[in-house]
Design an enzyme around this catalytic site. Structure first.
Site, mmCIF file in Angstrom:
data_model
loop_
_atom_site.group_PDB
_atom_site.id
_atom_site.type_symbol
_atom_site.label_atom_id
_atom_site.label_comp_id
_atom_site.label_asym_id
_atom_site.label_seq_id
_atom_site.Cartn_x
_atom_site.Cartn_y
_atom_site.Cartn_z
ATOM 1 N N GLY A 16 0.921 -1.268 -0.095
ATOM 2 C CA GLY A 16 0.044 0.168 0.165
ATOM 3 C C GLY A 16 0.726 1.287 0.101
ATOM 4 N N ARG A 40 0.224 -11.302 -0.298
ATOM 5 C CA ARG A 40 -0.361 -12.519 -1.112
ATOM 6 C C ARG A 40 0.383 -12.919 -2.096
ATOM 7 N NH1 ARG A 40 -4.747 -8.630 -0.278
ATOM 8 N NH2 ARG A 40 -6.532 -9.617 0.828
ATOM 9 N N ARG A 41 1.265 -12.123 -2.531
ATOM 10 C CA ARG A 41 2.231 -12.644 -3.719
ATOM 11 C C ARG A 41 3.853 -11.742 -3.548
ATOM 12 N NH1 ARG A 41 -1.305 -9.290 -5.997
ATOM 13 N NH2 ARG A 41 -2.965 -11.251 -6.583
ATOM 14 N N LEU A 76 -2.982 -2.117 6.559
ATOM 15 C CA LEU A 76 -3.972 -2.575 5.566
ATOM 16 C C LEU A 76 -4.815 -1.445 5.576
ATOM 17 C CD1 LEU A 76 -3.956 -5.946 7.462
ATOM 18 C CD2 LEU A 76 -3.161 -5.767 5.039
ATOM 19 N N GLY A 77 -5.440 -1.554 4.055
ATOM 20 C CA GLY A 77 -6.519 -0.920 3.827
ATOM 21 C C GLY A 77 -7.355 -0.758 2.621
ATOM 22 N N TYR A 128 -17.505 4.222 6.582
ATOM 23 C CA TYR A 128 -16.016 4.355 6.636
ATOM 24 C C TYR A 128 -15.358 4.583 8.024
ATOM 25 C CZ TYR A 128 -11.278 5.365 5.209
ATOM 26 O OH TYR A 128 -9.817 5.403 4.871
ATOM 27 N N LYS A 132 -13.395 2.309 10.835
ATOM 28 C CA LYS A 132 -12.240 2.500 11.316
ATOM 29 C C LYS A 132 -12.264 2.532 12.995
ATOM 30 C CE LYS A 132 -9.679 2.877 7.579
ATOM 31 N NZ LYS A 132 -8.476 2.028 7.357
ATOM 32 N N LEU A 155 -3.968 11.690 1.962
ATOM 33 C CA LEU A 155 -2.610 11.279 2.034
ATOM 34 C C LEU A 155 -2.349 11.528 0.594
ATOM 35 C CD1 LEU A 155 -2.850 7.328 3.366
ATOM 36 C CD2 LEU A 155 -1.332 9.354 4.210
ATOM 37 N N ARG A 163 -7.590 8.038 -8.953
ATOM 38 C CA ARG A 163 -9.044 8.335 -8.689
ATOM 39 C C ARG A 163 -9.393 9.932 -8.755
ATOM 40 N NH1 ARG A 163 -7.609 5.702 -2.579
ATOM 41 N NH2 ARG A 163 -7.123 3.684 -3.226
#
Length: 225
Positions: A16, A40-41, A76-77, A128, A132, A155, A163
């Site tokens: 991330g 995950r990879r 994580l997020g 959201y 949190k 951020l 986005r």
């Protein structure tokens, strides 16, 4: 500060925006001899300090890290849009961090440092922010020696995906940032690397556990970690 020969760290969410900066800073930091990431990879990153462990985040409690970490960084997020549903979002932003906190407790980690969000509140009407806030509350009750919840504002930093709405918000945030003074400072946009720097500073110094708002993150980020 801790003995530089004995420090080890565990990161979840190293792919991330904030997690990537945390990984780079930890690998370069003299206080850490070992850094393990849960992925995950496998990532195309090689370093003598680094161990990569392939995991299924839905089954984090099934196995302990390769080393018992001194510090656990939870980066994580996701977003509801990227996750595809509120249920999937909750899985990533609530279930996985809580499972990681319980794992950290089980293996005897000293500090648990998590990226949360500005406005996190278990009583919020905004889904959201409510999720949190709920996960902060649950992790605080796990019984870790020290848990820190970093609540950054919008951020800044390079993202793998574009986005449009976020770009507009960032542009507006940068424009009005000089006007956000005193109690409004926490609403100023903040660079992801500053969040990473603050997290590592806290991991290596005596800072009271609990919530760290965005303006405090900015202050900690400029201190020598």
């Amino acid at each position: 500060m801790a003995d530089p020969q004995k420090k080890s760290a565990l990161i979840a969410g190293a792919t991330g925006l904030v997690g990537g900066y945390v990984l780079r800073r930890l690998l370069a930091h003299p206080s850490y001899a070992r850094v393990e990431i849960l992925v995950r990879r496998e990532l195309p990153v090689r370093d003598p300090k680094l161990t990569q462990r392939i995991v299924e985040f839905a089954r984090l409690g099934d196995g302990a890290p390769g080393v018992a970490p001194d510090d656990v960084f939870c980066c994580l997020g996701t977003t509801i849009r990227k996750a595809g549903s509120e249920e999937a979002f909750r899985r990533v932003d609530y279930d996985y961090p809580l499972a990681l906190a319980r794992l950290a407790k089980a293996v005897g980690a000293g500090k648990f440092l998590m990226v949360s969000a500005l406005g996190a509140d278990p009583k919020s009407a905004v889904f959201y922010n409510r999720v949190k806030g709920e996960v902060e509350q649950e992790i605080a009750a796990v019984g870790l020696p020290a848990a820190y919840f970093f609540r950054p504002s919008l951020l800044l930093g390079p993202r793998a995906e574009s986005r449009r709405g976020e770009k507009i918000a960032i542009a507006v945030g940068k424009l009005i940032a000089p006007l956000l003074i005193c109690g409004l400072r926490k609403y100023r946009p903040i660079h992801a690397d500053s969040v990473a720097a603050a997290m590592i500073y806290v991991a290596n110094h005596h800072v009271p556990a609990g919530l760290i708002e965005s303006d405090a993150i900015a202050r900690l980020a400029i201190l020598k970690s």
